[in-house]
Design a protein around this motif. Structure first.
Motif, PDB file in Angstrom:
ATOM      1  N   THR A 136     -19.808   0.048 -13.945  1.00 54.79           N
ATOM      2  CA  THR A 136     -20.786  -1.038 -13.790  1.00 54.79           C
ATOM      3  C   THR A 136     -22.133  -0.683 -14.422  1.00 54.79           C
ATOM      4  O   THR A 136     -22.849  -1.560 -14.913  1.00 54.79           O
ATOM      5  N   THR A 137     -22.471   0.610 -14.443  1.00 54.05           N
ATOM      6  CA  THR A 137     -23.684   1.035 -15.151  1.00 54.05           C
ATOM      7  C   THR A 137     -23.506   0.835 -16.652  1.00 54.05           C
ATOM      8  O   THR A 137     -24.384   0.303 -17.334  1.00 54.05           O
ATOM      9  N   LYS A 138     -22.351   1.226 -17.168  1.00 53.98           N
ATOM     10  CA  LYS A 138     -22.064   1.072 -18.601  1.00 53.98           C
ATOM     11  C   LYS A 138     -22.093  -0.392 -19.018  1.00 53.98           C
ATOM     12  O   LYS A 138     -22.525  -0.731 -20.128  1.00 53.98           O
ATOM     13  N   ALA A 139     -21.667  -1.283 -18.114  1.00 55.05           N
ATOM     14  CA  ALA A 139     -21.643  -2.713 -18.414  1.00 55.05           C
ATOM     15  C   ALA A 139     -23.028  -3.357 -18.303  1.00 55.05           C
ATOM     16  O   ALA A 139     -23.181  -4.546 -18.575  1.00 55.05           O
ATOM     17  N   GLY A 140     -24.018  -2.555 -17.879  1.00 53.22           N
ATOM     18  CA  GLY A 140     -25.372  -3.076 -17.764  1.00 53.22           C
ATOM     19  C   GLY A 140     -25.630  -3.860 -16.499  1.00 53.22           C
ATOM     20  O   GLY A 140     -26.656  -4.537 -16.372  1.00 53.22           O
ATOM     21  N   ALA A 166      -4.103 -12.137  -2.857  1.00 50.18           N
ATOM     22  CA  ALA A 166      -3.822 -13.420  -2.207  1.00 50.18           C
ATOM     23  C   ALA A 166      -5.051 -13.973  -1.488  1.00 50.18           C
ATOM     24  O   ALA A 166      -5.221 -15.188  -1.360  1.00 50.18           O
ATOM     25  N   ALA A 167      -5.924 -13.078  -1.032  1.00 49.67           N
ATOM     26  CA  ALA A 167      -7.138 -13.504  -0.325  1.00 49.67           C
ATOM     27  C   ALA A 167      -8.210 -14.029  -1.271  1.00 49.67           C
ATOM     28  O   ALA A 167      -9.170 -14.673  -0.835  1.00 49.67           O
ATOM     29  N   GLY A 168      -8.065 -13.723  -2.572  1.00 43.73           N
ATOM     30  CA  GLY A 168      -9.042 -14.236  -3.538  1.00 43.73           C
ATOM     31  C   GLY A 168      -9.769 -13.187  -4.342  1.00 43.73           C
ATOM     32  O   GLY A 168     -10.648 -13.521  -5.157  1.00 43.73           O
ATOM     33  N   ALA A 169      -9.433 -11.910  -4.141  1.00 41.79           N
ATOM     34  CA  ALA A 169     -10.041 -10.849  -4.949  1.00 41.79           C
ATOM     35  C   ALA A 169      -9.292 -10.716  -6.272  1.00 41.79           C
ATOM     36  O   ALA A 169      -8.091 -10.990  -6.346  1.00 41.79           O
ATOM     37  N   VAL A 170      -9.994 -10.294  -7.296  1.00 39.86           N
ATOM     38  CA  VAL A 170      -9.373  -9.987  -8.584  1.00 39.86           C
ATOM     39  C   VAL A 170      -9.007  -8.506  -8.560  1.00 39.86           C
ATOM     40  O   VAL A 170      -9.888  -7.641  -8.492  1.00 39.86           O
ATOM     41  N   VAL A 171      -7.708  -8.211  -8.584  1.00 38.29           N
ATOM     42  CA  VAL A 171      -7.243  -6.832  -8.459  1.00 38.29           C
ATOM     43  C   VAL A 171      -7.080  -6.214  -9.846  1.00 38.29           C
ATOM     44  O   VAL A 171      -6.463  -6.794 -10.735  1.00 38.29           O
ATOM     45  N   VAL A 172      -7.664  -5.025 -10.018  1.00 39.28           N
ATOM     46  CA  VAL A 172      -7.558  -4.306 -11.284  1.00 39.28           C
ATOM     47  C   VAL A 172      -6.794  -3.005 -11.063  1.00 39.28           C
ATOM     48  O   VAL A 172      -6.795  -2.460  -9.960  1.00 39.28           O
ATOM     49  N   PRO A 173      -6.127  -2.477 -12.111  1.00 38.00           N
ATOM     50  CA  PRO A 173      -5.307  -1.274 -11.932  1.00 38.00           C
ATOM     51  C   PRO A 173      -6.089   0.028 -11.902  1.00 38.00           C
ATOM     52  O   PRO A 173      -5.624   1.018 -11.353  1.00 38.00           O
ATOM     53  N   HIS A 174      -7.289   0.064 -12.490  1.00 35.45           N
ATOM     54  CA  HIS A 174      -8.093   1.282 -12.445  1.00 35.45           C
ATOM     55  C   HIS A 174      -9.578   0.934 -12.557  1.00 35.45           C
ATOM     56  O   HIS A 174      -9.941  -0.129 -13.083  1.00 35.45           O
ATOM     57  N   PRO A 175     -10.451   1.818 -12.062  1.00 36.23           N
ATOM     58  CA  PRO A 175     -11.876   1.481 -11.960  1.00 36.23           C
ATOM     59  C   PRO A 175     -12.594   1.342 -13.297  1.00 36.23           C
ATOM     60  O   PRO A 175     -13.667   0.745 -13.365  1.00 36.23           O
ATOM     61  N   GLY A 176     -12.004   1.879 -14.361  1.00 37.60           N
ATOM     62  CA  GLY A 176     -12.628   1.758 -15.670  1.00 37.60           C
ATOM     63  C   GLY A 176     -12.793   0.319 -16.131  1.00 37.60           C
ATOM     64  O   GLY A 176     -13.636   0.022 -16.982  1.00 37.60           O
ATOM     65  N   LEU A 177     -11.990  -0.583 -15.570  1.00 37.72           N
ATOM     66  CA  LEU A 177     -12.053  -2.001 -15.945  1.00 37.72           C
ATOM     67  C   LEU A 177     -13.069  -2.791 -15.128  1.00 37.72           C
ATOM     68  O   LEU A 177     -13.336  -3.954 -15.428  1.00 37.72           O
ATOM     69  N   MET A 178     -13.625  -2.169 -14.110  1.00 38.19           N
ATOM     70  CA  MET A 178     -14.429  -2.936 -13.149  1.00 38.19           C
ATOM     71  C   MET A 178     -15.715  -3.493 -13.744  1.00 38.19           C
ATOM     72  O   MET A 178     -16.135  -4.596 -13.404  1.00 38.19           O
ATOM     73  N   GLY A 179     -16.353  -2.748 -14.624  1.00 46.13           N
ATOM     74  CA  GLY A 179     -17.601  -3.222 -15.212  1.00 46.13           C
ATOM     75  C   GLY A 179     -17.403  -4.427 -16.106  1.00 46.13           C
ATOM     76  O   GLY A 179     -18.060  -5.467 -15.932  1.00 46.13           O
ATOM     77  N   SER A 180     -16.458  -4.318 -17.049  1.00 42.21           N
ATOM     78  CA  SER A 180     -16.214  -5.425 -17.988  1.00 42.21           C
ATOM     79  C   SER A 180     -15.661  -6.642 -17.266  1.00 42.21           C
ATOM     80  O   SER A 180     -16.028  -7.790 -17.579  1.00 42.21           O
ATOM     81  N   GLU A 181     -14.794  -6.414 -16.276  1.00 37.70           N
ATOM     82  CA  GLU A 181     -14.210  -7.536 -15.538  1.00 37.70           C
ATOM     83  C   GLU A 181     -15.264  -8.237 -14.684  1.00 37.70           C
ATOM     84  O   GLU A 181     -15.306  -9.471 -14.599  1.00 37.70           O
ATOM     85  N   PRO A 231     -29.465   2.566  -5.476  1.00 37.66           N
ATOM     86  CA  PRO A 231     -29.885   3.307  -6.663  1.00 37.66           C
ATOM     87  C   PRO A 231     -31.370   3.168  -6.992  1.00 37.66           C
ATOM     88  O   PRO A 231     -31.940   2.080  -6.911  1.00 37.66           O
ATOM     89  N   GLU A 232     -31.958   4.321  -7.337  1.00 43.08           N
ATOM     90  CA  GLU A 232     -33.361   4.427  -7.723  1.00 43.08           C
ATOM     91  C   GLU A 232     -34.315   4.109  -6.573  1.00 43.08           C
ATOM     92  O   GLU A 232     -35.520   3.954  -6.785  1.00 43.08           O
ATOM     93  N   GLN A 279     -25.813   8.941 -12.484  1.00 43.99           N
ATOM     94  CA  GLN A 279     -25.145   7.852 -13.189  1.00 43.99           C
ATOM     95  C   GLN A 279     -25.360   6.490 -12.520  1.00 43.99           C
ATOM     96  O   GLN A 279     -24.962   5.463 -13.068  1.00 43.99           O
ATOM     97  N   TYR A 280     -26.015   6.490 -11.367  1.00 41.46           N
ATOM     98  CA  TYR A 280     -26.271   5.236 -10.656  1.00 41.46           C
ATOM     99  C   TYR A 280     -27.454   4.517 -11.292  1.00 41.46           C
ATOM    100  O   TYR A 280     -28.392   5.143 -11.768  1.00 41.46           O
ATOM    101  N   ALA A 281     -27.424   3.190 -11.285  1.00 34.50           N
ATOM    102  CA  ALA A 281     -28.517   2.396 -11.849  1.00 34.50           C
ATOM    103  C   ALA A 281     -28.774   1.195 -10.953  1.00 34.50           C
ATOM    104  O   ALA A 281     -27.828   0.522 -10.499  1.00 34.50           O
ATOM    105  N   LYS A 282     -30.029   0.935 -10.679  1.00 38.93           N
ATOM    106  CA  LYS A 282     -30.380  -0.213  -9.846  1.00 38.93           C
ATOM    107  C   LYS A 282     -29.878  -1.494 -10.491  1.00 38.93           C
ATOM    108  O   LYS A 282     -30.078  -1.721 -11.685  1.00 38.93           O
TER     109      LYS A 282
END
Length: 309
Positions: A178-182, A286-301, A143-144, A155-158
């Motif tokens: 992730t942009t919204k989360a800064g 099981a490998a160690g990733a935090v799994v979320v149900p939809h991408p809207g949660l990815m920034g805050s998580e 980005p940028e 909507q992309y941000a460095k």
């Protein structure tokens, strides 16, 4: 059919694009390439010319046009090629760039015949200079700094989150979150939905593990194939051997998809031999990733995980 898991790890550093990356277009004078190139130049990407057979020696958008990729390599020394030619000619264009040893080739076209991509994969396996992203993908962006592809870049941000995704649409949503989360994004890689991709989820993960500007990683999979299971193995090994691993968030789309129905593109097909989306999500968790149900949660998580780390 044995689906290759990307090309050689030696070419992974070729994905580290930035404001200095020199880019050419194949199919440069075509309508789609011209529109994309105008936007991409305005974005700040270092476009240095393009290839349109039979039009060598001309100028287009104020940049030189060459008859072949090899001529372009000799005269403007590109580090990446953006392939904007119709699907039936795309494999030939990709192979031309591989033979000219362009470090990074990005192919956005969908519906490239499987037999054509099998030939591309054979050529990729004979060399260790060129890395392919795609086909059937939005491309890759720092980005940028550098955009090679068709993603809606505004909507992309460095920033600091590396994203690798099978789904273009879901990668855009992860970018928005992730942009919204800064947090912004370091590099976003579209693996794409082709059955025979040049770069896989596992490849993207390996890129981000060693990428200094990436502080957190998002991986997005879906039904079809085994890319997510391979990604889980890579994550497990990384978590096991790295003292302070970067936080990794994962999502797998298509948990309600019916078996045997193609969902949007060739690779998104749940066959009886494939692991379900649910099984893939469990493997990533099981490998160690935090799994979320939809991408809207990815920034805050991700913000929460990075604060913990």
């Amino acid at each position: 059919m044995v689906i290759p898991d990307g090309s050689d790890d030696d070419t992974l550093p070729n994905l580290r694009i930035d404001q200095n990356t020199r880019v050419i277009y194949q199919g440069f004078t075509g309508k789609a390439a011209t529109k994309n190139a105008k936007d991409t130049i305005e974005y700040g990407t270092n476009i240095v010319g393009g290839v349109s057979p039979g039009k060598g020696g001309q100028e287009h958008l104020g940049l030189p046009v060459f008859n072949t990729v090899r001529e372009a390599m000799e005269q403007v020394k590109p580090q990446a090629s953006s392939v904007f030619v119709p699907a039936q000619f795309a494999a030939k264009a990709i192979i031309e760039s591989i033979e000219a040893e362009v470090p990074l080739v990005v192919a956005v076209a969908e519906h490239i015949p499987v037999q054509d991509m099998l030939r591309v994969q054979e050529v990729l396996r004979t060399q260790s200079r060129t890395r392919l992203v795609g086909p059937n993908c939005p491309g890759i962006i720092a980005p940028e700094q550098c955009r090679i592809g068709i993603m809606p870049y505004k909507q992309y941000a460095k920033g600091v989150v590396g994203i690798v995704s099978k789904s273009g649409t879901l990668s855009y949503e992860a970018v928005g979150a992730t942009t919204k989360a800064g947090l912004g994004q370091s590099i976003v890689v579209g693996m794409g939905g082709d059955m025979l991709p040049g770069t896989t989820l596992a490849d993207g993960l390996k890129l981000f593990f060693d990428h200094a500007d990436t502080k957190g990683i998002i991986v997005i999979g879906e039904i079809g194939g085994e890319a997510e299971l391979n990604a889980a193995e890579v994550i497990r090994e990384y978590k096991r051997t790295t003292p302070n691993p970067k936080p990794i968030i994962a999502m797998v789309a298509g948990r309600t998809a019916p078996e045997g129905k193609t969902m949007g593109h060739a690779g998104a097909l749940l066959s009886p031999r494939d692991a379900s989306a649910e099984a893939k999500a469990k493997a990533l968790e099981a490998a160690g990733a935090v799994v979320v149900p939809h991408p809207g949660l990815m920034g805050s998580e991700m913000k929460r995980l990075m604060a913990v780390d």
